[in-house]
Design a protein around this motif. Sequence first.
Motif, mmCIF file in Angstrom:
data_model
loop_
_atom_site.group_PDB
_atom_site.id
_atom_site.type_symbol
_atom_site.label_atom_id
_atom_site.label_comp_id
_atom_site.label_asym_id
_atom_site.label_seq_id
_atom_site.Cartn_x
_atom_site.Cartn_y
_atom_site.Cartn_z
ATOM 1 N N VAL A 1 -12.959 13.202 31.231
ATOM 2 C CA VAL A 1 -14.195 12.873 30.517
ATOM 3 C C VAL A 1 -14.589 11.421 30.719
ATOM 4 N N LEU B 1 -18.012 22.459 27.973
ATOM 5 C CA LEU B 1 -18.220 21.009 27.866
ATOM 6 C C LEU B 1 -19.698 20.668 28.042
ATOM 7 N N LEU C 1 -15.714 16.020 23.543
ATOM 8 C CA LEU C 1 -15.419 16.535 24.880
ATOM 9 C C LEU C 1 -13.926 16.495 25.176
ATOM 10 N N ARG D 1 -22.426 18.731 25.452
ATOM 11 C CA ARG D 1 -23.352 17.655 25.849
ATOM 12 C C ARG D 1 -24.797 18.038 25.514
#
Length: 411
Positions: A344, A7, A397, A11
């Motif tokens: 998230v 994850l 995500l 990003r």
Amino acid sequence: MSNARLLDEIRRRRQELYELAASLVRIPSENPPGDTTEIASFIKRYLEERGLVPRVYEPKSRLPNIVATLGAGRPNLVLSGHLDEFPAGEGWTVPPFAGLLSDGKIVGRGAGDMKAGLAVALFVVTLLREHAVDLRGRLTLAFASDEETGGRWGTEWLLANVDDVRSDACLIGESSGTWSIGIGEKGVLWMRIKASGVSGHAAYGQGESAISKVLRSLERMTAVAGKRARMSKEIAAVIRRQRPIVEKRWGRGTGRMAERLTTNVGTIRGGGQVNLIPSRSEAEVDFRLPPGMKTATLEALIRRRVSALRLRDVELEVLNRCDSYVTSPGDPLITALVRSGHDVLGAAPCPVIRLGYTDGRFFRRAGIPTAVYGPRVHGMGGPDEFVEQDEVLDVALVHMGAVLDYLGAKA
């Protein structure tokens, strides 16, 4: 690589995701005419360059479909998407296929419907491949043409002909907004009514108006609006929970539409000039059915209502039909999305019954649990369509988290 690091990798590389979505927007795939060969070629090269082996199926010329698989065995989770988009139309303040990245937006025709969703699926699969994540099962990309005009040569064909697409579950990155998970859709029935009459001079009234017949029939056909159907307690609970939320998100009056039959006269044609009695007329009606109401039952009711008018030379035909299908909110894919969304976003997205339909209807009809989760599209079908970059990142995500939750990883 751990789930958290995957994850974080998304990003860190979010600009790559945005650029990929913008690159897809820059490839026109308007439907009509529906030619998706250029975007299919782009996606094929993208996957091949990253070590995957895409297969192209083209049951109809210029309408290719792409399938690629990562991993092996069961369960098999399909990431589905469509390659085509609405025509650009007019009224744009920027070039519709420029694929602009500006002011935190991805702008262009198809940005939300659904080039951003395609980018998310591609990014998730290729990142898992890049880091050699050993999944418990397989992840299958199924990108189809022909969605905007019915899906006969796209997802419907793939489900009938390609084993890898007949999966254990399906996730579609179609526009939804990160607050909702589409677990079902209303049914649809499109009907056309045609009438013949006898032409004559309007001043003398010696004729039989086909338009009058159509108008009388339409009055009877649309009078069924508002009807409800019996549905399971589980589905009724979903609709009850979504009412106040969708009323704010989708617009006034939408809170109760999922449980009621709605109608719309979309087209009506007839006549040639004002002083002649029209000898031909036709109209098309869109019915949206709540869960529990069958299209065959509604069609029979409509035919009875029109027949009761005892009008001569009136015909009804069905143009399109699909019953409503709903995935249980307790299905493992749905609960995985809810958990991932909560992690998230800080708040769990809400399972909803959508008012419009997607290719998800084909998967659900085949008994495959299906969810629709993608970024909100602004201006869908109109000028200056865009999605917000932050929301595309959130969707990526959530998708990655749900994939890892659903398929897991071998120890």
